[in-house]
Design a protein around this motif. Structure first.
Motif, mmCIF file in Angstrom:
data_model
loop_
_atom_site.group_PDB
_atom_site.id
_atom_site.type_symbol
_atom_site.label_atom_id
_atom_site.label_comp_id
_atom_site.label_asym_id
_atom_site.label_seq_id
_atom_site.Cartn_x
_atom_site.Cartn_y
_atom_site.Cartn_z
ATOM 1 N N LEU A 14 0.804 -1.222 0.000
ATOM 2 C CA LEU A 14 0.000 0.000 0.000
ATOM 3 C C LEU A 14 0.836 1.271 0.000
ATOM 4 O O LEU A 14 0.284 2.365 -0.024
ATOM 5 C CB LEU A 14 -0.932 0.005 1.225
ATOM 6 N N GLY A 15 2.147 1.144 0.029
ATOM 7 C CA GLY A 15 3.004 2.316 0.005
ATOM 8 C C GLY A 15 3.153 2.948 1.375
ATOM 9 O O GLY A 15 2.613 2.458 2.380
ATOM 10 N N PRO A 16 3.841 4.062 1.461
ATOM 11 C CA PRO A 16 4.041 4.739 2.750
ATOM 12 C C PRO A 16 2.716 5.185 3.377
ATOM 13 O O PRO A 16 1.768 5.543 2.674
ATOM 14 C CB PRO A 16 4.916 5.945 2.381
ATOM 15 N N ILE A 17 2.698 5.181 4.701
ATOM 16 C CA ILE A 17 1.505 5.616 5.433
ATOM 17 C C ILE A 17 1.459 7.134 5.478
ATOM 18 O O ILE A 17 2.411 7.789 5.902
ATOM 19 C CB ILE A 17 1.501 5.042 6.865
ATOM 20 N N ILE A 114 -7.340 2.994 11.217
ATOM 21 C CA ILE A 114 -7.456 3.178 9.769
ATOM 22 C C ILE A 114 -6.156 3.822 9.306
ATOM 23 O O ILE A 114 -5.749 4.861 9.842
ATOM 24 C CB ILE A 114 -8.647 4.078 9.386
ATOM 25 N N TYR A 115 -5.522 3.211 8.319
ATOM 26 C CA TYR A 115 -4.274 3.746 7.780
ATOM 27 C C TYR A 115 -4.511 4.145 6.317
ATOM 28 O O TYR A 115 -4.900 3.309 5.494
ATOM 29 C CB TYR A 115 -3.156 2.713 7.862
ATOM 30 N N VAL A 116 -4.303 5.412 6.046
ATOM 31 C CA VAL A 116 -4.392 5.925 4.681
ATOM 32 C C VAL A 116 -2.980 5.969 4.114
ATOM 33 O O VAL A 116 -2.089 6.599 4.703
ATOM 34 C CB VAL A 116 -5.041 7.324 4.657
ATOM 35 N N CYS A 117 -2.782 5.305 2.979
ATOM 36 C CA CYS A 117 -1.453 5.188 2.379
ATOM 37 C C CYS A 117 -1.465 5.787 0.973
ATOM 38 O O CYS A 117 -2.527 6.124 0.435
ATOM 39 C CB CYS A 117 -1.024 3.719 2.319
ATOM 40 N N THR A 118 -0.299 5.893 0.392
ATOM 41 C CA THR A 118 -0.206 6.471 -0.947
ATOM 42 C C THR A 118 -0.892 5.602 -1.988
ATOM 43 O O THR A 118 -1.442 6.116 -2.966
ATOM 44 C CB THR A 118 1.261 6.670 -1.338
ATOM 45 N N GLU A 119 -0.886 4.287 -1.769
ATOM 46 C CA GLU A 119 -1.431 3.376 -2.777
ATOM 47 C C GLU A 119 -2.724 2.694 -2.348
ATOM 48 O O GLU A 119 -3.256 1.875 -3.100
ATOM 49 C CB GLU A 119 -0.387 2.292 -3.122
#
Length: 318
Positions: A14-17, A114-119
């Motif tokens: 998912l990429g960086p957080i 909840i983690y929002v990532c770059t991907e």
């Protein structure tokens, strides 16, 4: 960020957080409720004691035992005090039970994240749900369906009139986010809407130009116009309005309060949507309103509307 979160994000690529969202603190979740619950229980106890007194006095009057009551008023007063005190004791025991249950439930949801990532997006609610942005095909709101087994005693005071946010990924996999449980949820919803819409819109426009029909919950859009779908008709269109007849199309939130319907434009409903209201303003100055239970990907639908009506996406309709 914890090592566990970093490992999960890496596992699902998912990429960086970018941002971590936690559940609200315990005072935010339940502190507002204690005074209201305590007041209700105390009043309930007093009312119960008062009800016993009224019933007994009524019996005494009907049976002619009033003289006896007047002669032995101190004894009967003590009985009423015992009944009222017992009711209050029961009320306070119930309050302690509510507090205990709230602590147990709060302990269960304390680790939710909840983690929002770059991907993509990772939701940790007991189990882990991970979505890459390109895998998400629908975002919509729906009146909260509180489940006592899932949310426990929190459902008694945590705004049961809110709308849950649903996210659906490839294969029909879904996750439900309850706004009242999360801090800064308005900010989270706006970010999710931007990320998901930015990836869905090009695919939707390509499909539309290829002659395909696109479903937005209970609405369907194609090159010819907008159609209302009815489940009772097997998902077939019951009405269609051509683009050439449409001056503007708006998606509103219809709320019923005290029997009166109001229509509100906002991306995140703070109260339940009895219906989504599709408002079609025709070029002949007439207006059509369709009440539908669900409209998915509202931002994508409105961007398609602007494109079909000859307006560049992002430009407001007159």
């Amino acid at each position: 960020m914890s090592q566990d979160a970093s490992a999960l994000v890496t596992r699902y690529q998912l990429g960086p957080i970018l941002r971590e969202y936690r559940t609200r603190s315990f005072p935010q979740l339940v502190g507002r409720a204690w005074l209201g619950i305590l007041s209700c229980l105390v009043l309930g106890g007093l009312s119960l004691g008062g009800m016993f007194a009224i019933v007994q006095l009524g019996v005494f009057l009907v049976t002619g035992a009033w003289e006896r009551v007047r002669e032995e008023w101190l004894e009967w007063l003590s009985i009423e005090l015992i009944l009222g005190g017992s009711a209050l004791l029961i009320a306070f025991l119930l309050l302690l039970l509510l507090i205990l249950m709230a602590l147990i439930i709060k302990g269960r949801i304390h680790s939710w994240r909840i983690y929002v990532c770059t991907e993509g997006l990772l939701v940790k609610k007991g189990r882990v749900n991970a979505f890459r942005w390109e895998q998400i095909d629908a975002l919509w709101q729906k009146p909260a369906e509180h489940d006592l087994l899932r949310h426990g005693i929190l459902v008694l005071w945590q705004r049961p009139d809110t709308c849950d946010v649903h996210i659906r990924g490839a294969g029909g996999r879904q996750v439900v986010l309850e706004p009242h449980l999360w801090s800064h949820f308005g900010e989270l919803f706006a970010f999710l809407d931007r990320q998901i819409s930015a990836r869905l819109l090009p695919r939707a426009l390509n499909a539309l130009n290829a002659g395909e029909a696109l479903d937005f919950g209970d609405l369907q859009v194609n090159q010819h116009g907008v159609s209302l779908l009815r489940p009772e008709l097997g998902g077939k269109a019951s009405a269609t309005v051509p683009w050439s007849d449409i001056g503007d199309l708006k998606i509103k939130i219809r709320r019923s309060r005290l029997g009166l319907s109001t229509f509100v434009d906002e991306p995140l409903a703070s109260r339940p949507t009895d219906h989504y209201c599709v408002v079609i303003e025709k070029r002949d100055q007439t207006c059509i309103r369709w009440d539908v239970p669900t409209v998915t990907n509202v931002s994508v639908l409105l961007a398609i509307k602007e494109t079909q009506l000859g307006k560049p996406p992002g430009q407001a309709a007159p």
